[in-house]
Design an enzyme around this catalytic site. Structure first.
Site, PDB file in Angstrom:
ATOM      1  CE1 TYR A 143      -3.364  -2.840   0.680  1.00 39.11           C
ATOM      2  CE2 TYR A 143      -4.619  -0.819   0.969  1.00 39.11           C
ATOM      3  CZ  TYR A 143      -4.578  -2.179   0.742  1.00 39.11           C
ATOM      4  OH  TYR A 143      -5.747  -2.873   0.603  1.00 39.11           O
ATOM      5  CE  LYS A 191       2.539 -17.993  -2.767  1.00 36.35           C
ATOM      6  NZ  LYS A 191       1.720 -19.228  -2.895  1.00 36.35           N
ATOM      7  CG  ASP A 251     -13.468  -7.699   1.453  1.00 37.62           C
ATOM      8  OD1 ASP A 251     -13.180  -6.952   2.404  1.00 37.62           O
ATOM      9  OD2 ASP A 251     -13.952  -7.291   0.380  1.00 37.62           O
TER      10      ASP A 251
HETATM   11  C1  IPM Z   1     -10.455  -1.603   3.616  1.00 35.82           C
HETATM   12  C2  IPM Z   1     -10.627  -0.965   2.270  1.00 35.82           C
HETATM   13  C3  IPM Z   1      -9.459  -0.026   2.031  1.00 35.82           C
HETATM   14  C4  IPM Z   1      -8.185  -0.847   2.024  1.00 35.82           C
HETATM   15  C5  IPM Z   1      -9.568   0.846   0.762  1.00 35.82           C
HETATM   16  C6  IPM Z   1     -10.846   1.620   0.706  1.00 35.82           C
HETATM   17  C7  IPM Z   1      -8.377   1.752   0.611  1.00 35.82           C
HETATM   18  O1  IPM Z   1     -10.742  -1.934   1.279  1.00 35.82           O
HETATM   19  O2  IPM Z   1     -10.385  -0.873   4.614  1.00 35.82           O
HETATM   20  O3  IPM Z   1     -10.391  -2.838   3.688  1.00 35.82           O
HETATM   21  O4  IPM Z   1      -7.823  -1.445   0.989  1.00 35.82           O
HETATM   22  O5  IPM Z   1      -7.517  -0.884   3.062  1.00 35.82           O
HETATM   23 MN    MN Z   2     -10.838  -3.978   2.044  1.00 37.09          MN
END
Ligand code: IPM
Ligand code: MN
Length: 376
Positions: A143, A191, A251
């Site tokens: 990131y 990984k 997720d």
């Molecule tokens: C999360 C979201 C964020 C991330 C985005 C909106 C930048 O997907 O908080 O999981 O990738 O961290």
């Molecule tokens: Mn996310």
């Protein structure tokens, strides 16, 4: 004695304002029942900030967050910025905010609500006992790594996955401490069969494991972890991993418990914490009173507990969510055929009513606080 706390509220984009309003309604119900004073102020972040101020994280938003006791965030993201350069995207504002506040530890609990045992895609006998926390490193890795670039015309792009020993040590320390308030198990996800960064991650995890001999440490490769989460979800307690893997696996956990719309998160550093649901801005649902507010309401509970140290209040919110679900309240993402789905506002009201109705002070439900991570 009532407590006074300043909370910066960043509704953001898409369904962000709707679910934030739900979280605020719950904070007000807690204020009323427990006699606290929450001083709320609203600030721009994401696409609305880009439109109104030309930048995704305006200076006044950042200073309000620094001055607050806790920050409540809805969601950021807007498809109209899909092709914009990185620093002109809504998401960039959130990344800047995480970095500026030093929020390196993202705590994402996922637990199966009893009333939702068959709401998700898992067979109930597999889903039973699902109660885990993803501890996601939040200020490092792909990131933020440089060099980074994209040249669409040339057809080349670069991202970089850097980590340093101190960054890995501090997030693992969080994970081990959290595990000690729970079932004493840490799964470190990497990984390391392919990535050098993961070799360092695993070496540090092994060392940290020796410093916490009372906690069982296991290592899983991220691909097999993604599979094991579906096959044996109840075998996980604390899952600690780097930024991108944590984004993806959390997720997946949303799907496992029935809906991504259920999951809360706390992003913690040394200053004020930032509390946001795991779900995104879901533009297709925005403005339609369809979004599930439970993720944001459970986030308000984490804000109360992990952010303000109000653990009894946090437990009361969790009990209210459970009670509303037990009574059959379901938003569209959870409703089965033939059941009338509640809108965002109706679901929020159902939960707020449970808070107001529970006038007696009860013991926190077993395991609840631990599931959300004790402040460390
Ligand atoms: C999360 C979201 C964020 C991330 C985005 C909106 C930048 O997907 O908080 O999981 O990738 O961290
Ligand atoms: Mn996310």
């Amino acid at each position: 004695m009532g407590k006074r706390a300043r909370i910066a509220v960043l509704p953001g984009d898409g369904i962000g304002p709707e679910v934030t309003a739900a979280a605020v309604a719950i904070l007000k119900a807690v204020e009323a029942r427990f006699g606290h004073t929450f001083v709320l102020s609203e600030w721009l972040l994401g696409a609305r900030a880009l439109r109104e101020k030309g930048m995704p994280l305006p200076d006044d938003t950042l200073s309000a967050c620094r001055d607050a006791d806790a920050v409540l965030l809805g969601a950021v993201g807007d498809p109209s910025y899909d092709l914009a350069p990185r620093d002109q995207r809504p998401e960039y504002g959130l990344l800047q905010l995480r970095k500026a506040l030093g929020l390196y530890a993202n705590i994402r609990p996922a637990r199966l609500y009893r009333a939702l045992a068959d709401a998700g895609p898992l067979k109930p006998e597999i889903a039973r006992g699902l109660d885990l926390v993803v501890v996601r490193e939040l200020t490092g890795g792909l990131y933020f790594g440089t060099p980074r670039s994209v040249d669409l015309a040339a057809g080349t792009a670069v991202n970089t996955l850097p980590y340093t020993r101190p960054e890995i040590e501090r997030i693992l320390e969080k994970a081990f401490r959290l595990a000690k308030t729970r079932r004493n198990k840490v799964t470190s996800v990497d990984k390391s069969n392919v990535l050098e960064t993961s070799q360092l991650w695993r070496a540090v995890a092994i060392e940290k494991g020796k410093a916490h001999p009372d906690v069982t440490l296991e290592h899983q490769l991220v691909d097999s972890c993604a599979m094991n989460l579906v096959l044996f979800p109840s075998a996980f307690d604390v899952v600690v991993t780097e930024n991108l893997f944590g984004d993806i696996l959390s997720d997946e956990c949303g799907a496992l418990v029935g809906s991504l719309g259920l999951l809360p998160s706390a992003s913690l550093g040394d200053g004020p914490g930032l509390f946001e649901p795991v779900h995104g801005s879901a533009p297709q649902l925005a403005g339609r009173d369809l979004a599930n507010p439970i993720g944001a309401i459970a986030t308000a509970a984490m804000l109360l507990g992990d952010g303000l140290g109000l653990h009894e209040e946090a437990a009361a919110v969790h009990r209210a969510i459970e009670a509303a679900l037990e009574k059959g309240a379901r938003t569209a993402d959870l409703a089965q055929k033939g059941i009338r789905a509640l809108g965002t506002r109706e679901m929020t009201r159902a939960i707020a009513d449970e808070i107001a109705a529970a006038t007696t002070t009860m013991e926190p439900a077993p395991g609840r606080e631990a599931a959300c991570g004790a402040p460390q």
